[in-house]
Design a protein around this motif. Structure first.
Motif, PDB file in Angstrom:
ATOM      1  N   SER A   4      -1.731   4.225 -11.132  1.00  0.00           N
ATOM      2  CA  SER A   4      -2.670   4.594 -10.085  1.00  0.00           C
ATOM      3  C   SER A   4      -1.907   5.310  -8.991  1.00  0.00           C
ATOM      4  O   SER A   4      -0.801   4.935  -8.615  1.00  0.00           O
ATOM      5  CB  SER A   4      -3.489   3.385  -9.627  1.00  0.00           C
ATOM      6  OG  SER A   4      -2.933   2.801  -8.507  1.00  0.00           O
ATOM      7  N   LEU A   6      -0.236   6.904  -5.877  1.00  0.00           N
ATOM      8  CA  LEU A   6       0.245   6.280  -4.635  1.00  0.00           C
ATOM      9  C   LEU A   6      -0.610   6.680  -3.433  1.00  0.00           C
ATOM     10  O   LEU A   6      -0.766   5.908  -2.496  1.00  0.00           O
ATOM     11  CB  LEU A   6       1.703   6.705  -4.388  1.00  0.00           C
ATOM     12  CG  LEU A   6       2.394   6.071  -3.182  1.00  0.00           C
ATOM     13  CD1 LEU A   6       2.745   4.618  -3.459  1.00  0.00           C
ATOM     14  CD2 LEU A   6       3.646   6.851  -2.796  1.00  0.00           C
ATOM     15  N   ILE A   7      -1.162   7.870  -3.461  1.00  0.00           N
ATOM     16  CA  ILE A   7      -1.915   8.333  -2.300  1.00  0.00           C
ATOM     17  C   ILE A   7      -3.411   8.088  -2.439  1.00  0.00           C
ATOM     18  O   ILE A   7      -4.017   7.436  -1.603  1.00  0.00           O
ATOM     19  CB  ILE A   7      -1.626   9.820  -2.022  1.00  0.00           C
ATOM     20  CG1 ILE A   7      -0.189   9.954  -1.498  1.00  0.00           C
ATOM     21  CG2 ILE A   7      -2.613  10.401  -1.003  1.00  0.00           C
ATOM     22  CD1 ILE A   7       0.270  11.365  -1.299  1.00  0.00           C
ATOM     23  N   HIS A   9      -5.014   6.530  -5.007  1.00  0.00           N
ATOM     24  CA  HIS A   9      -5.295   5.324  -5.791  1.00  0.00           C
ATOM     25  C   HIS A   9      -6.107   5.574  -7.065  1.00  0.00           C
ATOM     26  O   HIS A   9      -6.502   4.636  -7.742  1.00  0.00           O
ATOM     27  CB  HIS A   9      -5.985   4.241  -4.946  1.00  0.00           C
ATOM     28  CG  HIS A   9      -5.136   3.752  -3.803  1.00  0.00           C
ATOM     29  ND1 HIS A   9      -4.082   2.911  -3.990  1.00  0.00           N
ATOM     30  CD2 HIS A   9      -5.178   4.029  -2.486  1.00  0.00           C
ATOM     31  CE1 HIS A   9      -3.510   2.679  -2.812  1.00  0.00           C
ATOM     32  NE2 HIS A   9      -4.154   3.349  -1.884  1.00  0.00           N
ATOM     33  N   LYS A  33      -3.481  16.054  -8.960  1.00  0.00           N
ATOM     34  CA  LYS A  33      -4.267  16.684  -7.912  1.00  0.00           C
ATOM     35  C   LYS A  33      -3.585  16.517  -6.545  1.00  0.00           C
ATOM     36  O   LYS A  33      -3.464  17.478  -5.784  1.00  0.00           O
ATOM     37  CB  LYS A  33      -5.651  16.050  -7.894  1.00  0.00           C
ATOM     38  CG  LYS A  33      -6.620  16.832  -7.113  1.00  0.00           C
ATOM     39  CD  LYS A  33      -8.032  16.367  -7.393  1.00  0.00           C
ATOM     40  CE  LYS A  33      -8.894  16.828  -6.243  1.00  0.00           C
ATOM     41  NZ  LYS A  33      -9.249  15.746  -5.343  1.00  0.00           N
ATOM     42  N   LEU A 101      -2.182   8.810   7.376  1.00  0.00           N
ATOM     43  CA  LEU A 101      -2.216   7.541   6.639  1.00  0.00           C
ATOM     44  C   LEU A 101      -0.857   6.840   6.685  1.00  0.00           C
ATOM     45  O   LEU A 101      -0.752   5.625   6.866  1.00  0.00           O
ATOM     46  CB  LEU A 101      -2.619   7.809   5.182  1.00  0.00           C
ATOM     47  CG  LEU A 101      -2.741   6.605   4.250  1.00  0.00           C
ATOM     48  CD1 LEU A 101      -3.848   5.676   4.724  1.00  0.00           C
ATOM     49  CD2 LEU A 101      -3.020   7.053   2.813  1.00  0.00           C
ATOM     50  N   ARG A 105      -1.748   5.051  10.331  1.00  0.00           N
ATOM     51  CA  ARG A 105      -2.298   3.845   9.703  1.00  0.00           C
ATOM     52  C   ARG A 105      -1.182   2.892   9.299  1.00  0.00           C
ATOM     53  O   ARG A 105      -1.402   1.713   9.136  1.00  0.00           O
ATOM     54  CB  ARG A 105      -3.142   4.186   8.482  1.00  0.00           C
ATOM     55  CG  ARG A 105      -4.292   5.108   8.765  1.00  0.00           C
ATOM     56  CD  ARG A 105      -5.335   4.411   9.588  1.00  0.00           C
ATOM     57  NE  ARG A 105      -6.429   5.326   9.890  1.00  0.00           N
ATOM     58  CZ  ARG A 105      -7.408   5.045  10.725  1.00  0.00           C
ATOM     59  NH1 ARG A 105      -7.415   3.878  11.334  1.00  0.00           N
ATOM     60  NH2 ARG A 105      -8.351   5.909  10.940  1.00  0.00           N
ATOM     61  N   GLY A 106      -0.017   3.457   9.068  1.00  0.00           N
ATOM     62  CA  GLY A 106       1.150   2.616   8.815  1.00  0.00           C
ATOM     63  C   GLY A 106       1.407   2.264   7.360  1.00  0.00           C
ATOM     64  O   GLY A 106       2.029   1.247   7.073  1.00  0.00           O
ATOM     65  N   ASP A 107       0.935   3.115   6.439  1.00  0.00           N
ATOM     66  CA  ASP A 107       1.182   2.842   5.019  1.00  0.00           C
ATOM     67  C   ASP A 107       2.576   3.372   4.646  1.00  0.00           C
ATOM     68  O   ASP A 107       2.724   4.447   4.070  1.00  0.00           O
ATOM     69  CB  ASP A 107       0.092   3.502   4.168  1.00  0.00           C
ATOM     70  CG  ASP A 107       0.075   2.964   2.754  1.00  0.00           C
ATOM     71  OD1 ASP A 107       0.956   2.148   2.395  1.00  0.00           O
ATOM     72  OD2 ASP A 107      -0.825   3.356   1.988  1.00  0.00           O
ATOM     73  N   TYR A 108       3.560   2.573   4.974  1.00  0.00           N
ATOM     74  CA  TYR A 108       4.967   2.948   4.815  1.00  0.00           C
ATOM     75  C   TYR A 108       5.280   3.486   3.415  1.00  0.00           C
ATOM     76  O   TYR A 108       6.031   4.448   3.261  1.00  0.00           O
ATOM     77  CB  TYR A 108       5.843   1.732   5.098  1.00  0.00           C
ATOM     78  CG  TYR A 108       7.319   1.968   4.921  1.00  0.00           C
ATOM     79  CD1 TYR A 108       8.087   2.472   5.958  1.00  0.00           C
ATOM     80  CD2 TYR A 108       7.940   1.699   3.702  1.00  0.00           C
ATOM     81  CE1 TYR A 108       9.439   2.710   5.793  1.00  0.00           C
ATOM     82  CE2 TYR A 108       9.291   1.934   3.523  1.00  0.00           C
ATOM     83  CZ  TYR A 108      10.041   2.440   4.566  1.00  0.00           C
ATOM     84  OH  TYR A 108      11.368   2.674   4.401  1.00  0.00           O
ATOM     85  N   ALA A 109       4.711   2.858   2.397  1.00  0.00           N
ATOM     86  CA  ALA A 109       5.049   3.181   1.002  1.00  0.00           C
ATOM     87  C   ALA A 109       4.873   4.656   0.654  1.00  0.00           C
ATOM     88  O   ALA A 109       5.521   5.162  -0.264  1.00  0.00           O
ATOM     89  CB  ALA A 109       4.199   2.332   0.050  1.00  0.00           C
ATOM     90  N   ILE A 110       4.023   5.368   1.402  1.00  0.00           N
ATOM     91  CA  ILE A 110       3.764   6.783   1.143  1.00  0.00           C
ATOM     92  C   ILE A 110       5.051   7.615   1.156  1.00  0.00           C
ATOM     93  O   ILE A 110       5.148   8.632   0.485  1.00  0.00           O
ATOM     94  CB  ILE A 110       2.786   7.351   2.215  1.00  0.00           C
ATOM     95  CG1 ILE A 110       1.478   6.570   2.218  1.00  0.00           C
ATOM     96  CG2 ILE A 110       2.589   8.842   2.064  1.00  0.00           C
ATOM     97  CD1 ILE A 110       0.411   7.083   1.315  1.00  0.00           C
ATOM     98  N   ARG A 145       4.107   0.959  15.930  1.00  0.00           N
ATOM     99  CA  ARG A 145       4.024   1.496  14.564  1.00  0.00           C
ATOM    100  C   ARG A 145       4.653   0.563  13.532  1.00  0.00           C
ATOM    101  O   ARG A 145       4.308   0.606  12.366  1.00  0.00           O
ATOM    102  CB  ARG A 145       4.760   2.831  14.481  1.00  0.00           C
ATOM    103  CG  ARG A 145       4.208   3.887  15.383  1.00  0.00           C
ATOM    104  CD  ARG A 145       3.808   5.129  14.612  1.00  0.00           C
ATOM    105  NE  ARG A 145       3.173   6.052  15.536  1.00  0.00           N
ATOM    106  CZ  ARG A 145       3.766   7.128  16.034  1.00  0.00           C
ATOM    107  NH1 ARG A 145       4.980   7.449  15.632  1.00  0.00           N
ATOM    108  NH2 ARG A 145       3.143   7.905  16.873  1.00  0.00           N
ATOM    109  N   GLY A 146       5.622  -0.209  13.939  1.00  0.00           N
ATOM    110  CA  GLY A 146       6.300  -1.085  12.985  1.00  0.00           C
ATOM    111  C   GLY A 146       7.494  -0.439  12.311  1.00  0.00           C
ATOM    112  O   GLY A 146       8.398  -1.122  11.865  1.00  0.00           O
ATOM    113  N   PHE A 147       7.463   0.903  12.184  1.00  0.00           N
ATOM    114  CA  PHE A 147       8.635   1.594  11.626  1.00  0.00           C
ATOM    115  C   PHE A 147       8.712   2.996  12.218  1.00  0.00           C
ATOM    116  O   PHE A 147       7.717   3.530  12.716  1.00  0.00           O
ATOM    117  CB  PHE A 147       8.586   1.662  10.098  1.00  0.00           C
ATOM    118  CG  PHE A 147       7.416   2.445   9.548  1.00  0.00           C
ATOM    119  CD1 PHE A 147       7.506   3.810   9.351  1.00  0.00           C
ATOM    120  CD2 PHE A 147       6.224   1.802   9.211  1.00  0.00           C
ATOM    121  CE1 PHE A 147       6.435   4.533   8.845  1.00  0.00           C
ATOM    122  CE2 PHE A 147       5.144   2.523   8.703  1.00  0.00           C
ATOM    123  CZ  PHE A 147       5.249   3.890   8.517  1.00  0.00           C
TER     124      PHE A 147
END
Ligand SMILES: [Zn+2]
Ligand SMILES: [Zn+2]
Ligand SMILES: [Zn+2]
Ligand SMILES: [Zn+2]
Lengths: 237, 499
Positions: A4, A6-7, A9, A33, A101, A105-110, A145-147
């Motif tokens: 799935s 990463l961006i 899903h 895409k 994002l 939004r803080g989705d570090y994994a991106i 931000r957390g990071f």
């Protein structure tokens, strides 16, 4: 096997080519895409700031440099502060969404999605003799931000990272005019009093928009005797 | 933020007077102490009404931590873990996510250590191991509204019996599935039940996965409950942060609620990809008070639910007939060979072209459903040669609204579409075909919804529903049987118009 993305899903089948088999290259963690929506800066660009000349009105350009860079060069305070900037992607709508994002939004994994391109492009323009310095966040912003997104990018390079700068908390820059922004006291300081003599430095940041932030940081480093300061960013606004 | 445990009390690190005690992310504490409500505390009405029926992040609360913490110490507010450890990994307490691939970790500047977070509900603000969820301990109290309903329409007899069952379920805090065919008029079925709920001082929520539905329902309810505060919650809505006796919300916005509603109505429970459905269920469960009623509305319950209804394990009421009393159009199947191969050669199977040609000549508008965007683009290119006004539309099409509007106005003879139009869009006099009905994307539910686009108005109650396929599937058969079964039941119950 279905993965799935990463961006977005969405489920997808990663494309396996002979390259993956021969070189054990990792399969893409993005669907086709999303991957295709990242646009590289290519073709003719401003020698100085890396701004793409494609789709840019010719009135914004004088020979190999853009008019923004000429404006910086004409200002005695800012002349030659930044040696050059290079960026990986165009800051298009897709990129804006992804960055929002990731950073807001803080989705570090991106950050993983940028890894391969960011690292490869870095080594096209620089090498490991440069000193890597991510643009810092203020303590307040970092907590919020957390990071630090610039540091997350710097970590993709697998080179030593030098946290030589710190940053004051300031009201939003965007509310001020260019003149006001340039005149405000520098939000950056050296983290410790050190000499950067003979050091060539690359600042890392997420987006080059006006170049003001990067120049402010560069100025502090030059005052500490750095030989040169360039910058490398994920996207060019 | 980190906490310190001192004298069996949690203290946020910035408020700790004793230094040196070990501060930890909230998820690291085994037991989170809470306190009985102190009756003489002069609490903040602003804070408590902001938090009423909610479960929020500190970042979402415009109040200083000192004030929030005082309410914790006096028993008015609770700190809860945002992320809990499970035997398999983690669970997000806000959205219920437990899937390992939807968690990631980063070195967190708030807790100074690697901090796992939930990626699934990230658009609502990050919930990580050091994120406390703030909950009010004061139960939500409703206000009574005696005659809020101003509606003078009438219910069909199928709607009437379903509406009565809804009233019953609401009065008895029961569960109920309302299985209503496409075009039955399920919104009106809710009016008497909501009216009754408001008389009893109950708080009502209508939840749906789709923003479109919220935008469509909100004005409708505001119109029939003209003096009642009604709010619509979706990403970017102006009503965010408010509460009202009647709330219409998307799944995502519902995630912010906690023990808030006496009546939970879930619309189109089946209407979303599998990945979102469990989140809707979780959010709805969490937002319900104890006790409370829950009403599920759908035209296409999944197979498990259908089975449960059959075996009497799930309370259900069906509305097998449309509001206008004409039977549902039954799909016909037509084999069309290897149509994908034809598309590759810039063509379509002969019988498919013939069907389209007939509509173009006869001047009847039609939808053509195809499985994927890539195919859609190729097919539209082929069909544009027949008629340049033929258009295609898909979920991410920026011109989606304009194209659908143009179709409604009769400016486009045929609209080629992916399954996005399977719900919601109703145009009076149309035919519908599916190309490649054997594709996995066309489940029973999707096919029933597609067939449900046809014959919606009393003026044009019938039309052609054609499934072109390269091999019949179980889903296709189930869809047809589903529709036939509904027609049979409608006839048996005397709900159909007799000619
Ligand atoms: Zn993707
Ligand atoms: Zn330039
Ligand atoms: Zn979550
Ligand atoms: Zn943390």
């Amino acid at each position: 096997m279905t993965h799935s993305c990463l961006i977005c899903h969405a489920p997808y089948h990663p494309i396996v080519t002979w390259q993956h088999v021969l070189t054990l290259k990792n399969l893409d963690i993005l669907c086709e895409k999303c991957r295709r929506s990242f646009l590289f800066i290519s073709g003719e660009m401003c020698e100085s700031c890396g701004r793409p000349f494609q789709h840019l009105d010719s009135s914004y350009r004088q020979g190999p440099v853009c008019t923004d860079c000429i404006r910086w060069q004409e200002d005695d305070d800012w002349k030659d502060v930044l040696t050059k900037n290079r960026s990986v992607y165009l800051y298009n709508d897709f990129m804006k969404e992804v960055v929002s994002l990731w950073k807001f939004r803080g989705d570090y994994a991106i950050v993983k999605a940028f890894e391969e391109d960011f690292s490869r492009e870095f080594f096209r323009h620089f090498d490991d003799t440069f000193l890597i310095a991510p643009i810092p966040l203020s303590t307040e912003r970092l907590y919020e931000r957390g990071f630090n997104q610039a540091k997350a990018l710097a970590e993709l390079l697998n080179l030593p990272i030098h946290d030589i700068l710190t940053r004051h908390h300031h009201e939003k820059q965007s509310k001020k005019s260019r003149r006001e922004r340039l005149q405000t006291e520098n939000v950056f300081q050296l983290a410790e009093p050190i000499s950067l003599a003979n050091q060539r430095i690359v600042l890392i940041d997420d987006i080059y928009t006006t170049g003001t932030t990067l120049r402010h940081a560069a100025k502090v480093l030059l005052e500490a005797d750095a030989a040169s300061v360039s910058s490398f960013t994920l996207a060019r606004g | 933020m980190r906490f310190i445990l001192e004298n069996n009390r949690l203290i946020p690190e910035p408020l700790a007077k004793v230094q040196g005690k070990e501060a930890m992310p909230i998820s690291c504490f085994e037991h989170l102490p809470s306190f009985p409500v102190h009756p003489h505390f002069s609490f903040s009405t602003e804070l408590l009404s902001f938090l009423e029926g909610k479960q929020l992040l500190l970042d979402e609360l415009p109040f200083p931590i000192e004030l929030i913490h005082a309410h914790y110490e006096q028993g008015y507010v609770m700190y809860k873990k945002g992320i809990t450890k499970t035997t398999k990994g983690y669970r997000c307490e806000r959205c219920g996510n437990e899937e390992a691939h939807l968690f990631a970790s980063f070195f967190c500047s708030r807790c100074q250590q690697p901090c796992p977070y939930c990626r699934k509900c990230i658009t609502m603000g990050r919930v990580s191991a050091c994120t406390p969820l703030i909950v009010s301990c004061i139960p939500v109290r409703g206000q009574m509204y005696d005659d809020a309903l101003h509606w003078h329409g009438t219910l069909s007899s199928g709607q009437q019996s379903a509406a009565e069952a809804v009233v019953q379920a609401i009065e008895h805090n029961d569960q109920l599935l309302v299985w209503a065919v496409c075009g039955a008029g399920k919104t009106e079925v809710l009016f008497p039940g909501i009216h009754r709920a408001l008389q009893l001082g109950k708080r009502v929520c209508i939840a749906t996965p789709r923003t479109d539905v919220v935008l469509e329902l909100a004005p409708r309810f505001k119109q029939v409950f003209p003096h009642l505060p009604v709010i619509a919650l979706y990403g970017g809505s102006e009503d965010r942060g408010k509460t009202a006796p009647l709330v219409i919300s998307t799944t995502h916005q519902l995630l912010r609620f906690y023990k808030a509603f006496d009546v939970m109505i879930i619309d189109e429970v089946d209407a979303f990809p599998y990945s979102v459905e469990p989140m809707l269920q979780y959010a709805a469960e969490k937002a319900r008070k104890e006790p409370s009623s829950v009403i599920y509305l759908t035209a296409t319950p999944n197979r498990q639910w259908q089975q449960d209804v059959k075996e009497g394990k799930r309370k259900a009421v069906t509305i097998p007939a449309r509001y206008h009393g004409f039977p549902l159009p039954v799909p016909t199947f037509e084999w069309c060979g290897n149509w994908r191969k034809a598309v590759k050669k810039q063509s379509l199977p002969r019988n498919v072209l013939a069907w389209i040609h007939d509509r173009l000549v006869g001047g009847k508008q039609a939808f053509l459903f195809v499985p994927h965007i890539e195919l859609l683009e190729k097919i539209v290119a082929i069909l544009k040669k027949l008629n340049s006004n033929i258009e295609g539309v898909h979920a991410e099409d920026p011109a989606r609204k304009e194209k659908v509007a143009a179709f409604r106005k009769g400016e486009l003879p045929l609209l080629v579409t992916t399954t996005i139009l399977e719900r919601g869009v109703t145009v009076p006099n149309i035919d519908v075909a599916v190309l490649g009905a054997e594709d996995r994307i066309f489940t029973e539910g999707a096919l029933v919804q597609i067939a449900g686009r046809v014959g919606r108005s009393a003026q044009y109650p019938s039309g052609d529903v054609r499934f072109f396929h390269y091999g019949k599937t179980k889903e296709m058969m189930a869809a047809k049987q589903h529709i036939e079964k509904m027609n049979k039941e409608a006839a048996k119950r005397g709900l159909l118009k007799t000619k």
